[in-house]
Design an enzyme around this catalytic site. Structure first.
Site, PDB file in Angstrom:
ATOM      1  N   LEU A 154      16.413  38.058 -40.820  1.00 13.70           N
ATOM      2  CA  LEU A 154      17.352  37.170 -41.519  1.00 13.70           C
ATOM      3  C   LEU A 154      18.588  37.979 -41.952  1.00 13.70           C
ATOM      4  O   LEU A 154      18.847  38.183 -43.129  1.00 13.70           O
ATOM      5  CB  LEU A 154      16.680  36.521 -42.734  1.00 13.70           C
ATOM      6  N   GLY A 155      19.335  38.436 -40.939  1.00 16.12           N
ATOM      7  CA  GLY A 155      20.569  39.176 -41.221  1.00 16.12           C
ATOM      8  C   GLY A 155      21.761  38.244 -41.095  1.00 16.12           C
ATOM      9  O   GLY A 155      21.687  37.062 -41.431  1.00 16.12           O
ATOM     10  N   ARG A 156      22.881  38.789 -40.593  1.00 14.39           N
ATOM     11  CA  ARG A 156      24.109  37.980 -40.484  1.00 14.39           C
ATOM     12  C   ARG A 156      23.884  36.768 -39.579  1.00 14.39           C
ATOM     13  O   ARG A 156      24.189  35.639 -39.947  1.00 14.39           O
ATOM     14  CB  ARG A 156      25.244  38.855 -39.919  1.00 14.39           C
ATOM     15  N   ILE A 157      23.332  37.008 -38.377  1.00 16.51           N
ATOM     16  CA  ILE A 157      23.120  35.894 -37.439  1.00 16.51           C
ATOM     17  C   ILE A 157      21.979  35.009 -37.930  1.00 16.51           C
ATOM     18  O   ILE A 157      22.085  33.775 -37.916  1.00 16.51           O
ATOM     19  CB  ILE A 157      22.835  36.435 -36.021  1.00 16.51           C
ATOM     20  N   ARG A 177      11.681  43.362 -42.908  1.00 11.37           N
ATOM     21  CA  ARG A 177      10.990  44.471 -43.577  1.00 11.37           C
ATOM     22  C   ARG A 177      10.948  44.283 -45.079  1.00 11.37           C
ATOM     23  O   ARG A 177      10.192  44.939 -45.770  1.00 11.37           O
ATOM     24  CB  ARG A 177      11.657  45.799 -43.209  1.00 11.37           C
ATOM     25  N   ARG A 234      17.042  41.126 -28.539  1.00 15.47           N
ATOM     26  CA  ARG A 234      17.010  42.083 -27.435  1.00 15.47           C
ATOM     27  C   ARG A 234      15.679  41.899 -26.706  1.00 15.47           C
ATOM     28  O   ARG A 234      14.653  41.633 -27.351  1.00 15.47           O
ATOM     29  CB  ARG A 234      17.095  43.536 -27.943  1.00 15.47           C
ATOM     30  N   ASP A 258      17.467  34.652 -23.905  1.00 10.99           N
ATOM     31  CA  ASP A 258      18.829  35.056 -23.536  1.00 10.99           C
ATOM     32  C   ASP A 258      18.868  36.540 -23.183  1.00 10.99           C
ATOM     33  O   ASP A 258      19.882  37.024 -22.693  1.00 10.99           O
ATOM     34  CB  ASP A 258      19.779  34.766 -24.714  1.00 10.99           C
ATOM     35  N   GLU A 263      17.857  44.164 -18.105  1.00 10.38           N
ATOM     36  CA  GLU A 263      18.929  43.276 -17.634  1.00 10.38           C
ATOM     37  C   GLU A 263      19.810  43.988 -16.603  1.00 10.38           C
ATOM     38  O   GLU A 263      20.078  45.177 -16.772  1.00 10.38           O
ATOM     39  CB  GLU A 263      19.777  42.835 -18.831  1.00 10.38           C
ATOM     40  N   HIS A 281      22.144  36.577 -21.071  1.00 11.60           N
ATOM     41  CA  HIS A 281      22.722  37.283 -22.230  1.00 11.60           C
ATOM     42  C   HIS A 281      24.109  36.699 -22.557  1.00 11.60           C
ATOM     43  O   HIS A 281      25.112  37.411 -22.542  1.00 11.60           O
ATOM     44  CB  HIS A 281      22.815  38.793 -21.952  1.00 11.60           C
TER      45      HIS A 281
HETATM   46  P1  NAP Z   1      21.819  42.308 -38.988  1.00 12.80           P
HETATM   47  O1  NAP Z   1      22.766  41.598 -39.890  1.00 12.80           O
HETATM   48  O2  NAP Z   1      21.676  43.775 -39.113  1.00 12.80           O
HETATM   49  O3  NAP Z   1      20.399  41.605 -39.146  1.00 12.80           O
HETATM   50  C1  NAP Z   1      19.256  42.108 -38.574  1.00 12.80           C
HETATM   51  C2  NAP Z   1      18.060  41.656 -39.380  1.00 12.80           C
HETATM   52  O4  NAP Z   1      16.888  42.156 -38.737  1.00 12.80           O
HETATM   53  C3  NAP Z   1      18.064  42.157 -40.810  1.00 12.80           C
HETATM   54  O5  NAP Z   1      17.931  41.053 -41.651  1.00 12.80           O
HETATM   55  C4  NAP Z   1      16.846  43.053 -40.899  1.00 12.80           C
HETATM   56  O6  NAP Z   1      16.186  42.771 -42.111  1.00 12.80           O
HETATM   57  C5  NAP Z   1      15.981  42.616 -39.724  1.00 12.80           C
HETATM   58  N1  NAP Z   1      15.180  43.717 -39.217  1.00 12.80           N
HETATM   59  C6  NAP Z   1      15.566  44.969 -38.939  1.00 12.80           C
HETATM   60  N2  NAP Z   1      14.524  45.705 -38.512  1.00 12.80           N
HETATM   61  C7  NAP Z   1      13.451  44.889 -38.553  1.00 12.80           C
HETATM   62  C8  NAP Z   1      12.091  45.053 -38.237  1.00 12.80           C
HETATM   63  N3  NAP Z   1      11.594  46.240 -37.830  1.00 12.80           N
HETATM   64  N4  NAP Z   1      11.258  44.009 -38.390  1.00 12.80           N
HETATM   65  C9  NAP Z   1      11.726  42.822 -38.811  1.00 12.80           C
HETATM   66  N5  NAP Z   1      13.023  42.600 -39.125  1.00 12.80           N
HETATM   67  C10 NAP Z   1      13.869  43.613 -38.991  1.00 12.80           C
HETATM   68  O7  NAP Z   1      22.201  42.058 -37.458  1.00 12.80           O
HETATM   69  P2  NAP Z   1      22.917  40.778 -36.819  1.00 12.80           P
HETATM   70  O8  NAP Z   1      24.384  40.971 -36.855  1.00 12.80           O
HETATM   71  O9  NAP Z   1      22.343  39.559 -37.400  1.00 12.80           O
HETATM   72  O10 NAP Z   1      22.457  40.954 -35.286  1.00 12.80           O
HETATM   73  C11 NAP Z   1      21.087  40.971 -34.959  1.00 12.80           C
HETATM   74  C12 NAP Z   1      20.858  41.366 -33.522  1.00 12.80           C
HETATM   75  O11 NAP Z   1      21.148  40.260 -32.658  1.00 12.80           O
HETATM   76  C13 NAP Z   1      21.740  42.482 -32.972  1.00 12.80           C
HETATM   77  O12 NAP Z   1      21.259  43.761 -33.354  1.00 12.80           O
HETATM   78  C14 NAP Z   1      21.664  42.265 -31.470  1.00 12.80           C
HETATM   79  O13 NAP Z   1      20.592  42.998 -30.924  1.00 12.80           O
HETATM   80  C15 NAP Z   1      21.367  40.775 -31.341  1.00 12.80           C
HETATM   81  N6  NAP Z   1      22.519  40.051 -30.756  1.00 12.80           N
HETATM   82  C16 NAP Z   1      22.354  39.451 -29.542  1.00 12.80           C
HETATM   83  C17 NAP Z   1      23.410  38.726 -28.994  1.00 12.80           C
HETATM   84  C18 NAP Z   1      23.259  38.036 -27.674  1.00 12.80           C
HETATM   85  O14 NAP Z   1      24.246  37.897 -26.971  1.00 12.80           O
HETATM   86  N7  NAP Z   1      22.072  37.557 -27.317  1.00 12.80           N
HETATM   87  C19 NAP Z   1      24.618  38.644 -29.658  1.00 12.80           C
HETATM   88  C20 NAP Z   1      24.745  39.273 -30.876  1.00 12.80           C
HETATM   89  C21 NAP Z   1      23.679  39.977 -31.425  1.00 12.80           C
HETATM   90  P3  NAP Z   1      15.385  43.885 -42.912  1.00 12.80           P
HETATM   91  O15 NAP Z   1      16.291  45.066 -42.997  1.00 12.80           O
HETATM   92  O16 NAP Z   1      15.063  43.238 -44.207  1.00 12.80           O
HETATM   93  O17 NAP Z   1      14.143  44.154 -42.100  1.00 12.80           O
HETATM   94  C1  8YV Z   2      27.214  40.670 -26.067  1.00 11.47           C
HETATM   95  C2  8YV Z   2      25.435  41.369 -27.854  1.00 11.47           C
HETATM   96  O1  8YV Z   2      26.660  40.008 -24.994  1.00 11.47           O
HETATM   97  O2  8YV Z   2      26.795  41.792 -29.720  1.00 11.47           O
HETATM   98  C3  8YV Z   2      25.731  42.028 -29.136  1.00 11.47           C
HETATM   99  O3  8YV Z   2      24.889  42.809 -29.598  1.00 11.47           O
HETATM  100  O4  8YV Z   2      24.397  41.554 -27.293  1.00 11.47           O
HETATM  101  C4  8YV Z   2      26.395  40.379 -27.269  1.00 11.47           C
HETATM  102  O5  8YV Z   2      27.300  39.913 -28.190  1.00 11.47           O
HETATM  103  C5  8YV Z   2      27.648  42.013 -25.719  1.00 11.47           C
HETATM  104  O6  8YV Z   2      27.852  42.820 -26.787  1.00 11.47           O
HETATM  105  C6  8YV Z   2      28.857  41.944 -24.843  1.00 11.47           C
HETATM  106  O7  8YV Z   2      29.474  43.187 -24.741  1.00 11.47           O
END
Ligand code: NAP
Ligand code: 8YV
Length: 321
Positions: A154-157, A177, A234, A258, A263, A281
């Site tokens: 439960l972070g930014r996204i 955590r 991921r 996704d 990949e 993705h």
């Molecule tokens: P964020 O704000 O850092 O949030 C991540 C959350 O994950 C935190 O609330 C953290 O909470 C939790 N976390 C960390 N380690 C953990 C663990 N071992 N077990 C359970 N929870 C855990 O990050 P965000 O900006 O929301 O982005 C999250 C992720 O989305 C990115 O790192 C990226 O891999 C993925 N993403 C994918 C796409 C796509 O295109 N599919 C796009 C953007 C991002 P705690 O610290 O309380 O555990």
């Molecule tokens: C993108 C992502 O697909 O921000 C991330 O962590 O996985 C996605 O937003 C990627 O970063 C594009 O470069």
């Protein structure tokens, strides 16, 4: 900005980012995904900044070939492909692109959840194939209204998504955590227990060593034959062979993915599986969000060389910026 500053654009940079960096610096494009010896010999010693696609591994070995490197600007919020401890140990600042993609990634998770729960892909092919006319309507699906939904991370996204999920009127649970302050959702320290209670689990946590294979066969079994798994995080956070097994055997209801282990290679078993929706993705892939990500990447490099401070260092590097 100074043309004497040399920047290495790794991977194929998008035109908008390439233009901004080329206006501000001397920009070297990537010779081939991995720089050959002669490229490193002629440019490696003078590169001071690097823009890195978030799918491109950045190792300590490469950092050692770039002895003047001061900053790595990663295009994306997830930075699991970068060896951040190695960068810090060499005094290299790492930046990423948080927040600007929250809404579109959350929207995509919602899209995948709705599409999986209402069987959208099959509904579409049922019409196209003529099955509707010949066999009648497709089977009923289950509603999401009032059903418990779990978010892992439960972070930014995750928080952006949780607010959007409130429209379904059911309980929203989360696992991480630690418990988050000031959120109206139920914290579940036990991931298996949360999976057992939820109609769907949505993964929004970072990849990397700390989360590798967190979603294992036990979590998938707890989610169960009616359960739905959505992964916009991921591929590494899910035990992919266990997921394939659970889908093939019907121990897990549906998945919408996704992201994948290796990949863009997606195992044939997943491509053949009717219970899964596959996406390349693409969660942040809108014109508007990608522009914001590219601009933040460029701003991090430009600000750093202008003022010594970058806009969005990764948490581990905040003490350096
Ligand atoms: P964020 O704000 O850092 O949030 C991540 C959350 O994950 C935190 O609330 C953290 O909470 C939790 N976390 C960390 N380690 C953990 C663990 N071992 N077990 C359970 N929870 C855990 O990050 P965000 O900006 O929301 O982005 C999250 C992720 O989305 C990115 O790192 C990226 O891999 C993925 N993403 C994918 C796409 C796509 O295109 N599919 C796009 C953007 C991002 P705690 O610290 O309380 O555990
Ligand atoms: C993108 C992502 O697909 O921000 C991330 O962590 O996985 C996605 O937003 C990627 O970063 C594009 O470069």
């Amino acid at each position: 900005m100074s043309r004497s500053i040399e920047i290495y654009g790794r991977g194929r940079l998008p035109p908008r980012l390439e233009t901004r960096l080329a206006e501000a610096f001397t920009l070297h494009g990537d010779p081939d995904p991995f720089p050959p010896e002669d490229w490193l010999a002629s440019h490696g010693g003078s590169v001071r900044g690097l823009a890195n696609g978030s799918f491109t591994p950045l190792t300590a070995e490469l950092m050692d070939r770039l002895p003047k490197l001061e900053i790595i600007a990663s295009i994306g919020v997830g930075y699991d492909m970068i060896d951040v401890p190695a960068a810090k140990a060499r005094g290299i600042l790492v930046t990423h692109t948080p927040d600007v993609l929250n809404a579109d990634v959350a929207n995509y998770a919602l899209l995948l959840l709705l599409a999986a729960s209402r069987d959208l892909i099959h509904q579409d092919s049922h019409v196209r194939s003529g099955g509707w006319a010949s066999d009648g309507p497709s089977p009923l699906t289950h509603t999401l209204e009032g059903r418990p939904i779990g978010i892992v991370g439960l972070g930014r996204i995750g928080r952006t998504l949780a607010r959007k999920l409130e429209i379904f009127g059911g309980p929203i649970l989360y696992h991480g955590r630690r418990e988050q302050a000031g959120v109206p959702y139920e914290f579940c320290p036990d991931l298996y227990d949360m999976a057992r209670r939820c109609a769907a689990l949505i993964l929004c946590l970072p990849g990397g060593a700390g989360t590798d294979g967190l979603i294992d066969a036990g979590v998938l079994d707890a989610l169960g034959p009616e359960g739905i798994l959505i992964n916009v995080a991921r591929g590494s956070v899910v035990d992919q062979p266990a997921l394939i097994e659970a889908l093939q055997s019907g121990r897990l209801g549906r998945a919408a993915l996704d992201v994948f282990d290796d990949e863009p290679d997606v195992p044939q078993a997943l491509r053949d599986c009717e219970r899964v929706i596959l996406s390349p993705h693409a969660a942040s892939a809108t014109v508007e969000t990608r522009q914001a990500m590219f601009d933040l990447t460029a701003d991090n490099l430009i600000d750093y060389f202008r003022t010594g401070t970058a806009r969005t260092p990764v948490p581990e590097c905040r003490d350096m910026a």
